[in-house]
Design a protein around this motif. Structure first.
Motif, PDB file in Angstrom:
ATOM      1  N   SER A 203       0.865  -1.192   0.000  1.00 15.51           N
ATOM      2  CA  SER A 203       0.000   0.000   0.000  1.00 15.51           C
ATOM      3  C   SER A 203       0.893   1.230   0.000  1.00 15.51           C
ATOM      4  O   SER A 203       1.921   1.254   0.685  1.00 15.51           O
ATOM      5  CB  SER A 203      -0.914   0.012   1.219  1.00 15.51           C
ATOM      6  N   SER A 204       0.511   2.231  -0.789  1.00 10.17           N
ATOM      7  CA  SER A 204       1.262   3.482  -0.879  1.00 10.17           C
ATOM      8  C   SER A 204       0.286   4.639  -0.653  1.00 10.17           C
ATOM      9  O   SER A 204      -0.681   4.806  -1.415  1.00 10.17           O
ATOM     10  CB  SER A 204       1.926   3.622  -2.247  1.00 10.17           C
ATOM     11  N   VAL A 205       0.583   5.371   0.383  1.00 13.35           N
ATOM     12  CA  VAL A 205      -0.303   6.478   0.757  1.00 13.35           C
ATOM     13  C   VAL A 205       0.508   7.770   0.773  1.00 13.35           C
ATOM     14  O   VAL A 205       1.599   7.816   1.342  1.00 13.35           O
ATOM     15  CB  VAL A 205      -0.944   6.235   2.131  1.00 13.35           C
ATOM     16  N   SER A 206      -0.039   8.821   0.172  1.00 17.75           N
ATOM     17  CA  SER A 206       0.589  10.138   0.162  1.00 17.75           C
ATOM     18  C   SER A 206      -0.257  11.097   0.983  1.00 17.75           C
ATOM     19  O   SER A 206      -1.481  11.162   0.820  1.00 17.75           O
ATOM     20  CB  SER A 206       0.731  10.671  -1.269  1.00 17.75           C
ATOM     21  N   THR A 207       0.394  11.821   1.857  1.00 23.65           N
ATOM     22  CA  THR A 207      -0.317  12.776   2.730  1.00 23.65           C
ATOM     23  C   THR A 207       0.092  14.215   2.442  1.00 23.65           C
ATOM     24  O   THR A 207       0.033  15.069   3.303  1.00 23.65           O
ATOM     25  CB  THR A 207      -0.014  12.434   4.207  1.00 23.65           C
ATOM     26  N   ALA A 208       0.536  14.492   1.239  1.00 26.31           N
ATOM     27  CA  ALA A 208       1.048  15.830   0.914  1.00 26.31           C
ATOM     28  C   ALA A 208      -0.035  16.889   0.960  1.00 26.31           C
ATOM     29  O   ALA A 208       0.245  18.048   1.246  1.00 26.31           O
ATOM     30  CB  ALA A 208       1.692  15.816  -0.463  1.00 26.31           C
ATOM     31  N   GLY A 209      -1.325  16.563   0.712  1.00 31.32           N
ATOM     32  CA  GLY A 209      -2.385  17.566   0.650  1.00 31.32           C
ATOM     33  C   GLY A 209      -2.998  17.884   1.988  1.00 31.32           C
ATOM     34  O   GLY A 209      -3.882  18.715   2.072  1.00 31.32           O
ATOM     35  N   THR A 210      -2.593  17.234   3.052  1.00 32.61           N
ATOM     36  CA  THR A 210      -3.198  17.433   4.361  1.00 32.61           C
ATOM     37  C   THR A 210      -2.891  18.832   4.878  1.00 32.61           C
ATOM     38  O   THR A 210      -1.771  19.309   4.789  1.00 32.61           O
ATOM     39  CB  THR A 210      -2.656  16.402   5.363  1.00 32.61           C
ATOM     40  N   GLY A 211      -3.901  19.511   5.410  1.00 32.90           N
ATOM     41  CA  GLY A 211      -3.688  20.816   6.035  1.00 32.90           C
ATOM     42  C   GLY A 211      -4.079  21.987   5.163  1.00 32.90           C
ATOM     43  O   GLY A 211      -4.087  23.102   5.620  1.00 32.90           O
ATOM     44  N   LYS A 212      -4.413  21.800   3.883  1.00 35.14           N
ATOM     45  CA  LYS A 212      -4.822  22.886   3.012  1.00 35.14           C
ATOM     46  C   LYS A 212      -6.269  23.253   3.289  1.00 35.14           C
ATOM     47  O   LYS A 212      -7.106  22.389   3.514  1.00 35.14           O
ATOM     48  CB  LYS A 212      -4.659  22.500   1.538  1.00 35.14           C
TER      49      LYS A 212
END
Length: 255
Positions: A203-212
């Protein structure tokens, strides 16, 4: 005219003459009182009878019995020689067959016979694969340590190539990759080397958009947090060094 007395005397003389033996007759010896050896002429018939008795059928039957015993004595010897030849041939065949089995790579595989070693290889390989293919952008130390301690040979460059593209964007996308081995099978064990087929879930999860802020940011964050899930199948060649199994080759079957 003779008198009765003269007539009686005449009869007595006639009787005496009749009782005397003839000149050619020999005195007879009573049976059981023979004191001298029997004449040689009497021995010849006995010798002849012995020779004749030797030639009689009874004698031939006795010779046949001896011949039968001689043949009977030779039969076990012949059987023993035959058994010796058979056992010698079997020993030669068995030795040659054992050599073929030793030279056959499939027969040299101990994956099915050495269960303890097979279990050890499966356990250490599963742990190594999980560590080598899991990455957390917030804590990269376990990933880097696994690359330095669990890889050897050409597997070092193979691992870098497989994860190079992901790692280049991992910091920016704040990627978290989790790999879990669901099953494995040891194909072969040859001394200190083994080949293991691995099945894993990733599983590959990206959390780069969190906090916008705003609705757009929330939608972007939710989409990226869903992650990507996939199954993987590949093989690794491992080698035993310093008490543990290290990955020396990664085979992705041409992918």
């Amino acid at each position: 005219m003779p008198t009765p007395r003269h007539h009686l005397n005449r009869q007595r003389r006639r009787q005496a003459l009749a009782d005397q033996p003839a000149p050619g007759d020999r005195p007879r010896t009573p049976v059981g009182v023979l004191t001298e050896p029997a004449p040689r002429t009497r021995e010849r018939p006995a010798v002849k009878s012995v020779r004749e008795s030797a030639a009689e059928p009874k004698g031939e039957a006795g010779g046949g019995e001896k011949t039968g015993r001689a043949v009977g004595g030779r039969v076990p010897l012949v059987v023993l020689c035959v058994l010796t030849l058979l056992l010698g041939g079997f020993a030669g065949w068995a030795y040659g067959r054992a050599g073929e089995l030793r030279d056959d790579p499939a027969r040299g595989n101990t994956a099915l016979t050495d269960l303890a070693r097979t279990s050890e290889i499966k356990g250490q390989t599963a742990a190594a694969v999980a560590a080598l293919f899991s990455y957390d952008h917030a804590d990269t130390a376990p990933f880097e340590r696994a690359g330095k301690t669990l890889l050897t040979g050409k597997a070092v460059a193979q691992h870098r190539t497989l994860l190079g593209g992901v790692l280049a964007k991992a910091a920016q996308q704040k990627t978290v990759i989790t790999t879990t081995v669901t099953d494995s099978a040891v194909e072969r064990i040859d001394g200190d080397r083994a080949r293991v087929l691995v099945y894993a879930d990733q599983s590959s999860v990206s959390t780069a958009g969190t906090g916008k802020g705003g609705e757009a940011g929330k939608k972007q964050s939710t989409a990226k947090d869903q992650g990507v899930y996939a199954g993987a199948m590949f093989a690794v060649d491992v080698v035993h060094r310093d008490g543990r199994w290290l990955v020396e080759n990664i085979d992705t079957f041409g992918r």
